[in-house]
Each structure stands twice: as structure tokens, then as C-alpha cells.
Design an enzyme around this catalytic site. Structure first.
Site, PDB file in Angstrom:
ATOM      1  N   SER A 116       0.490  -1.586   0.047  1.00  6.91           N
ATOM      2  CA  SER A 116       0.139  -0.397  -0.030  1.00  6.91           C
ATOM      3  C   SER A 116       0.342   1.577   0.192  1.00  6.91           C
ATOM      4  O   SER A 116       1.558   1.284   0.647  1.00  6.91           O
ATOM      5  CB  SER A 116      -0.775  -0.053   0.921  1.00  6.91           C
ATOM      6  OG  SER A 116      -1.570  -1.032   1.257  1.00  6.91           O
ATOM      7  N   HIS A 134      -3.881   0.163  -3.911  1.00  9.93           N
ATOM      8  CA  HIS A 134      -2.820  -1.187  -5.014  1.00  9.93           C
ATOM      9  C   HIS A 134      -2.994  -1.384  -6.266  1.00  9.93           C
ATOM     10  O   HIS A 134      -4.483  -1.717  -6.560  1.00  9.93           O
ATOM     11  CB  HIS A 134      -3.918  -2.390  -4.068  1.00  9.93           C
ATOM     12  CG  HIS A 134      -3.392  -2.529  -2.587  1.00  9.93           C
ATOM     13  ND1 HIS A 134      -2.920  -3.186  -2.013  1.00  9.93           N
ATOM     14  CD2 HIS A 134      -4.603  -1.859  -2.154  1.00  9.93           C
ATOM     15  CE1 HIS A 134      -2.774  -3.030  -1.144  1.00  9.93           C
ATOM     16  NE2 HIS A 134      -4.342  -2.150  -0.356  1.00  9.93           N
ATOM     17  N   HIS A 144      -5.215 -10.347  -1.843  1.00 12.94           N
ATOM     18  CA  HIS A 144      -4.963 -10.551  -0.770  1.00 12.94           C
ATOM     19  C   HIS A 144      -6.078 -11.702  -0.868  1.00 12.94           C
ATOM     20  O   HIS A 144      -7.328 -11.946  -1.353  1.00 12.94           O
ATOM     21  CB  HIS A 144      -5.334  -9.340   0.183  1.00 12.94           C
ATOM     22  CG  HIS A 144      -5.120  -7.974  -0.208  1.00 12.94           C
ATOM     23  ND1 HIS A 144      -5.216  -7.416  -1.265  1.00 12.94           N
ATOM     24  CD2 HIS A 144      -3.784  -7.416  -0.084  1.00 12.94           C
ATOM     25  CE1 HIS A 144      -3.576  -6.405  -0.899  1.00 12.94           C
ATOM     26  NE2 HIS A 144      -3.137  -7.063   0.286  1.00 12.94           N
ATOM     27  N   TYR A 158      -8.326 -11.078   1.525  1.00  8.52           N
ATOM     28  CA  TYR A 158      -9.930 -11.253   1.827  1.00  8.52           C
ATOM     29  C   TYR A 158     -10.473 -10.680   0.929  1.00  8.52           C
ATOM     30  O   TYR A 158     -12.017 -10.410   0.640  1.00  8.52           O
ATOM     31  CB  TYR A 158      -9.621  -9.581   2.797  1.00  8.52           C
ATOM     32  CG  TYR A 158      -8.935  -8.645   1.790  1.00  8.52           C
ATOM     33  CD1 TYR A 158      -9.317  -7.745   0.596  1.00  8.52           C
ATOM     34  CD2 TYR A 158      -7.768  -8.279   3.230  1.00  8.52           C
ATOM     35  CE1 TYR A 158      -8.567  -7.343   0.730  1.00  8.52           C
ATOM     36  CE2 TYR A 158      -7.406  -7.332   2.741  1.00  8.52           C
ATOM     37  CZ  TYR A 158      -7.193  -6.305   1.619  1.00  8.52           C
ATOM     38  OH  TYR A 158      -6.641  -5.706   1.068  1.00  8.52           O
ATOM     39  N   GLU A 159      -9.706 -10.838  -0.199  1.00  8.83           N
ATOM     40  CA  GLU A 159     -10.918 -10.096  -1.951  1.00  8.83           C
ATOM     41  C   GLU A 159     -11.604 -11.131  -1.881  1.00  8.83           C
ATOM     42  O   GLU A 159     -12.156 -10.851  -3.325  1.00  8.83           O
ATOM     43  CB  GLU A 159      -9.545  -9.299  -2.851  1.00  8.83           C
ATOM     44  CG  GLU A 159      -8.914  -8.095  -2.672  1.00  8.83           C
ATOM     45  CD  GLU A 159      -8.308  -7.884  -3.481  1.00  8.83           C
ATOM     46  OE1 GLU A 159      -8.352  -7.398  -4.735  1.00  8.83           O
ATOM     47  OE2 GLU A 159      -6.737  -8.519  -3.430  1.00  8.83           O
ATOM     48  N   ALA A 186       1.955  -2.051   4.404  1.00  4.27           N
ATOM     49  CA  ALA A 186       1.834  -1.504   5.282  1.00  4.27           C
ATOM     50  C   ALA A 186       0.948  -2.208   7.036  1.00  4.27           C
ATOM     51  O   ALA A 186       0.499  -3.171   6.312  1.00  4.27           O
ATOM     52  CB  ALA A 186       0.613  -0.918   4.530  1.00  4.27           C
ATOM     53  N   MET A 228      -2.549  -7.735   6.259  1.00  3.13           N
ATOM     54  CA  MET A 228      -3.505  -8.323   6.008  1.00  3.13           C
ATOM     55  C   MET A 228      -2.397  -9.535   4.548  1.00  3.13           C
ATOM     56  O   MET A 228      -3.275  -9.627   3.527  1.00  3.13           O
ATOM     57  CB  MET A 228      -5.021  -8.028   5.294  1.00  3.13           C
ATOM     58  CG  MET A 228      -5.235  -7.454   6.405  1.00  3.13           C
ATOM     59  SD  MET A 228      -6.761  -6.017   6.695  1.00  3.13           S
ATOM     60  CE  MET A 228      -7.046  -5.049   7.896  1.00  3.13           C
ATOM     61  N   SER A 229      -1.238  -9.505   4.304  1.00  4.44           N
ATOM     62  CA  SER A 229      -0.750  -9.588   4.030  1.00  4.44           C
ATOM     63  C   SER A 229       0.110 -10.563   3.760  1.00  4.44           C
ATOM     64  O   SER A 229       0.826 -10.846   4.992  1.00  4.44           O
ATOM     65  CB  SER A 229      -0.467  -8.458   2.200  1.00  4.44           C
ATOM     66  OG  SER A 229       0.430  -7.892   2.563  1.00  4.44           O
ATOM     67  N   ASN A 288       0.210   2.759  11.827  1.00  6.21           N
ATOM     68  CA  ASN A 288      -1.099   2.896  12.528  1.00  6.21           C
ATOM     69  C   ASN A 288      -0.153   2.107  14.069  1.00  6.21           C
ATOM     70  O   ASN A 288       0.032   1.252  13.945  1.00  6.21           O
ATOM     71  CB  ASN A 288      -2.392   3.091  12.792  1.00  6.21           C
ATOM     72  CG  ASN A 288      -2.480   1.369  12.486  1.00  6.21           C
ATOM     73  OD1 ASN A 288      -2.247   0.911  10.796  1.00  6.21           O
ATOM     74  ND2 ASN A 288      -2.739   0.852  12.765  1.00  6.21           N
ATOM     75  N   HIS A 308      -8.348   3.062   5.728  1.00  5.87           N
ATOM     76  CA  HIS A 308      -7.596   2.679   5.062  1.00  5.87           C
ATOM     77  C   HIS A 308      -7.092   4.239   4.388  1.00  5.87           C
ATOM     78  O   HIS A 308      -5.823   4.049   3.899  1.00  5.87           O
ATOM     79  CB  HIS A 308      -7.823   1.884   3.849  1.00  5.87           C
ATOM     80  CG  HIS A 308      -7.579   1.681   2.368  1.00  5.87           C
ATOM     81  ND1 HIS A 308      -7.029   1.105   2.962  1.00  5.87           N
ATOM     82  CD2 HIS A 308      -7.579   1.957   1.221  1.00  5.87           C
ATOM     83  CE1 HIS A 308      -6.118   0.881   1.322  1.00  5.87           C
ATOM     84  NE2 HIS A 308      -6.770   1.071   0.681  1.00  5.87           N
TER      85      HIS A 308
END
Length: 278
Positions: free
Chosen positions: A30, A61, A83, A85-86, A113, A211-212, A235, A247
Site C-alpha cells: 500500500s 493497490h 489478498h 480478503y478479496e 503496510a 493482511m498480506s 498506525n 484505509h
């Protein structure tokens, strides 16, 4: 048997510059695609032209392979990634990683990220990954094994190569870039974690969460590619700061951290260029 990696590699070879022999591959997460824009003699191939590559559905992305030279080293950059989640499944990046192996790279450098679980490692910080904890529902290698790439059972010892990380750490000192170290824990997303989950992750020994990464690292180790990784902290994780996660915040601080990461990677590649290829 999935022949997509062989088809994709053949297509890439037909378009790559003459005498192009990439030494490493970079996966840019990201907000980090700016590095690919600094490549010399660059050739860009969109993911949708490469068999087996994921088409990202996420803002920020990009989805393209870029071949070129950085700091005197021939590299392959993947701008963006798929990812779990996609909805692609755990093997979302397996064909892409195997294509990189077929192109002859020596190792894979993943960036992403991530949220920090350590208060002293705040937004904009860089964390070199020492290991990971896989909380995705399984492994990308579930299913029939493709013996052309690796064995059914394989070790994940030294998953994030210690020698490469030591070179990166010494490079960071030379470049005056602060580089932390830590364990990455994968979370499926797309929602951010709960505060209770973050507390649990700390107990498990994690330092950063994202998440990756894991869907790339496991197939890379399966096919014998060395791996190194750096997370850009965007963060403090849920429950550790008063700010609501978003995001947009991820992209904002990824761009800030990218300045230091670009400096570090360019200096690292200059040091790689000085070492003979195995």
C-alpha cells in the site's frame, strides 16, 4: 497441473529487455509503488495480461509487473498484490511467486503496510521482519503438491533470511535510517482487528499485524526462494491510540514511511550490486 506460472514467465521473457537477468523481486504494498517509478529502462506489464496473477480490487493497490534497474541491480517489481480478503483464496499469490522463481530471481523482498503492537514503534516506522505467525485459515500449499516447484513437506526455518536481514540492517546504519525488527502476524481482514485480538496477538509474540505477506512468503519458501520483508507502520493497532483506523490513514502513513523505505531499499540494492551473485 497449473501451468499459469510457465505461461506468465514466457510472456514476460518475450517483453523483457535484452540480457535482462533479474537478481531479486520486490513486492510493493500500500502506497509503496513510488519505488517502481524510479526504475531505469522500465518495462510494465499489467497483471491482467499475466496468467495466474490477481487483479486487485483495492484502492491504492496497483496491479502491474515492472522490470528494470534500480541502483545498478536488475529487479522485478510487483506493484500491488492480491489478498485473501478479496475472495481469491489462500493461494492468491502462488502463481505470481512461482513466475518470479521461473524468471530466475535469487530472492524475494516483500513490503507492506502494517499496524504496530509496540507503542514505541509508531506510524512512519520501518520494521524488518524476523518471522511470522500465520493466522489465515490454512496455508497456500493446501491441495495437490506441484513437485516442479518444491516438496510436499518443507521447512519454514529461517523463513526471513537472517543473512539478507543483516545486510539490510548494516545498510540502514550507513543510510541513517531507523530500522526496527519484529514478528509479523497475518490477519485475514478486510476489517481491522478488535482491541481484544490485538491484546491476544501481543501474548502470541507479534510485533506488527497486517493482511498480506504470508501468502507470498510460504510459496516462496516452498520453491526455494530466500525472503526478506519490511513493514511500514501506518498506525498503532486497535486499542493502542485514540484514533479510528481507516484505509485512508493507511495510505497516508504508508506514503510517509515510503520515503525512508525507498532510501533504504536503494542503498540496500547498491550494496547487493557490490556482492557477487551466487
Amino acid at each position: 497441473m497449473n501451468n499459469a506460472p510457465f505461461q506468465a514467465a514466457a510472456l514476460v521473457r518475450s517483453r523483457m529487455p535484452a540480457n535482462f537477468q533479474p537478481r531479486l523481486a520486490l513486492v510493493l504494498g500500500s502506497g509503496l509503488g513510488v519505488l517502481a517509478e524510479q526504475m531505469q529502462d522500465a518495462v510494465t506489464i499489467p497483471f491482467d495480461e499475466l496468467p495466474g496473477f490477481p487483479i486487485s480490487t483495492v484502492h491504492g493497490h496497483a496491479g502491474a509487473m515492472v522490470l528494470g534497474t534500480l541502483s545498478g541491480v536488475q529487479v522485478v517489481c510487483l506493484k500491488g498484490r492480491g489478498h485473501f480478503y478479496e475472495g481469491y483464496g489462500l493461494n492468491v499469490m502462488t502463481s505470481a511467486v512461482r513466475t518470479l522463481k521461473l524468471l530466475g530471481v535469487d530472492f524475494l523482498f516483500v513490503t507492506n503496510a502494517a499496524g504496530s503492537l509496540r507503542p514505541e514503534v509508531d506510524a512512519g516506522s520501518l520494521v524488518a521482519l524476523t518471522d511470522h505467525i500465520n493466522l489465515l485459515p490454512g496455508s497456500p500449499m493446501i491441495g495437490p503438491n506441484d513437485e516442479r516447484f518444491g516438496p510436499r513437506f518443507f521447512s519454514m526455518a529461517n523463513a526471513y533470511d537472517a543473512d539478507l536481514r543483516n545486510l539490510l540492517k548494516s545498510t540502514a546504519v550507513e543510510a541513517n535510517v531507523t530500522l526496527h525488527e519484529g514478528v509479523y502476524i497475518s490477519y485475514s481482514g478486510p476489517n481491522f482487528e478488535t482491541a481484544a485480538e490485538i491484546r491476544a496477538f501481543k501474548v502470541l509474540g507479534a510485533d506488527v499485524v497486517g493482511m498480506s505477506v504470508v501468502p507470498e512468503v510460504i510459496p516462496a519458501r516452498h520453491c526455494g526462494l530466500k525472503v526478506m520483508g519490511v513493514s511500514v507502520v501506518t498506525n498503532l493497532a486497535e486499542g493502542m491510540s485514540p484514533f479510528q483506523l481507516s484505509h485512508e490513514q493507511t495510505l497516508k502513513y504508508a506514503a510517509i514511511g515510503a520515503e525512508s523505505l525507498v532510501k533504504l531499499i536503494l542503498a540496500f540494492l547498491a550494496n547487493v550490486a557490490k556482492t557477487p551473485r551466487a
